[in-house]
Design a protein around this motif. Sequence first.
Motif, PDB file in Angstrom:
ATOM      1  N   PRO A  25       0.885  -1.094  -0.087  1.00  0.00           N
ATOM      2  CA  PRO A  25      -0.076   0.097  -0.136  1.00  0.00           C
ATOM      3  C   PRO A  25       0.766   1.309  -0.034  1.00  0.00           C
ATOM      4  CG  PRO A  25       0.225  -0.877   2.058  1.00  0.00           C
ATOM      5  CD  PRO A  25       1.013  -1.860   1.319  1.00  0.00           C
ATOM      6  N   THR A  26       0.160   2.267  -0.425  1.00  0.00           N
ATOM      7  CA  THR A  26       0.870   3.745  -0.297  1.00  0.00           C
ATOM      8  C   THR A  26       0.875   4.349   0.946  1.00  0.00           C
ATOM      9  OG1 THR A  26       0.754   3.411  -2.787  1.00  0.00           O
ATOM     10  CG2 THR A  26       1.220   5.738  -1.789  1.00  0.00           C
ATOM     11  N   TYR A  27       1.773   4.525   1.500  1.00  0.00           N
ATOM     12  CA  TYR A  27       1.924   5.592   2.769  1.00  0.00           C
ATOM     13  C   TYR A  27       3.383   6.441   2.533  1.00  0.00           C
ATOM     14  CZ  TYR A  27      -1.555   2.787   5.242  1.00  0.00           C
ATOM     15  OH  TYR A  27      -2.805   2.232   5.623  1.00  0.00           O
ATOM     16  N   GLU A  29      -7.113  -0.050  -6.124  1.00  0.00           N
ATOM     17  CA  GLU A  29      -7.216   1.211  -5.331  1.00  0.00           C
ATOM     18  C   GLU A  29      -7.977   0.565  -4.007  1.00  0.00           C
ATOM     19  OE1 GLU A  29      -9.426   5.877  -5.485  1.00  0.00           O
ATOM     20  OE2 GLU A  29      -9.972   4.045  -6.839  1.00  0.00           O
ATOM     21  N   GLY A  69      -3.443   1.994  -3.373  1.00  0.00           N
ATOM     22  CA  GLY A  69      -3.412   3.211  -3.113  1.00  0.00           C
ATOM     23  C   GLY A  69      -4.913   3.902  -3.275  1.00  0.00           C
ATOM     24  N   GLN A  72       0.888  10.342  -6.373  1.00  0.00           N
ATOM     25  CA  GLN A  72       1.251   9.499  -5.320  1.00  0.00           C
ATOM     26  C   GLN A  72       0.781   8.054  -5.385  1.00  0.00           C
ATOM     27  OE1 GLN A  72       0.474  12.402  -2.048  1.00  0.00           O
ATOM     28  NE2 GLN A  72       2.779  12.422  -1.761  1.00  0.00           N
ATOM     29  N   TYR A  73      -0.339   8.082  -6.183  1.00  0.00           N
ATOM     30  CA  TYR A  73      -0.984   6.615  -6.282  1.00  0.00           C
ATOM     31  C   TYR A  73      -0.040   5.645  -6.626  1.00  0.00           C
ATOM     32  CZ  TYR A  73      -4.331   2.933  -7.968  1.00  0.00           C
ATOM     33  OH  TYR A  73      -4.911   1.854  -8.454  1.00  0.00           O
ATOM     34  N   CYS A  74      -0.033   4.835  -5.827  1.00  0.00           N
ATOM     35  CA  CYS A  74       1.048   3.565  -5.945  1.00  0.00           C
ATOM     36  C   CYS A  74       2.459   3.946  -6.166  1.00  0.00           C
ATOM     37  CB  CYS A  74       0.462   2.557  -7.177  1.00  0.00           C
ATOM     38  SG  CYS A  74      -1.038   1.995  -6.768  1.00  0.00           S
TER      39      CYS A  74
END
Length: 160
Positions: free
Chosen positions: A58-60, A127, A99, A106-108
Amino acid sequence: MPQITLVFISLSGNTLSFVKRLSLYLADNYDYHVKQINIKDLKHETFPVKEEFVAILPTYLEGGNGVDSGEAEILTTPLGEFIAAHGNAQRCLGIIGSGNKNFNHQYCLTAKQYAKRFGFPLLGDFELRGTPDDISRLAQVIMEASSRHSSNDTQTLPNS
């Protein structure tokens, strides 16, 4: 029964939900046994993964927009440490990112960064918790990546 390993980190539960549903789909539709390794449960431990695997991330990120700022990964770095340890990156077939598309660039982004950092492909994305279409699409991608890897292992070079 063939096996595939999914190495992932889930902080909010979205990635875990996706991995559980993907695992069931792979078992039901491809007769694959799926081994799941949730890095969050390892408390920063690493070990060699002996089999091929797919990473799911996941994207953080820190704030910002991912263009001028906000490209620094936060919270999910233990997955990168795990992949970097013990030569695990060489057994990774690729990475799937997740993400929120509301975050635009910033998605992925972290999955893209891992693909570049470790030299394996970005296999796809989904998503948030992912949809049933994402599950079937990415299961097919995983099967293709696994098949390519298996055929590369069994190819013999012609005599020179």
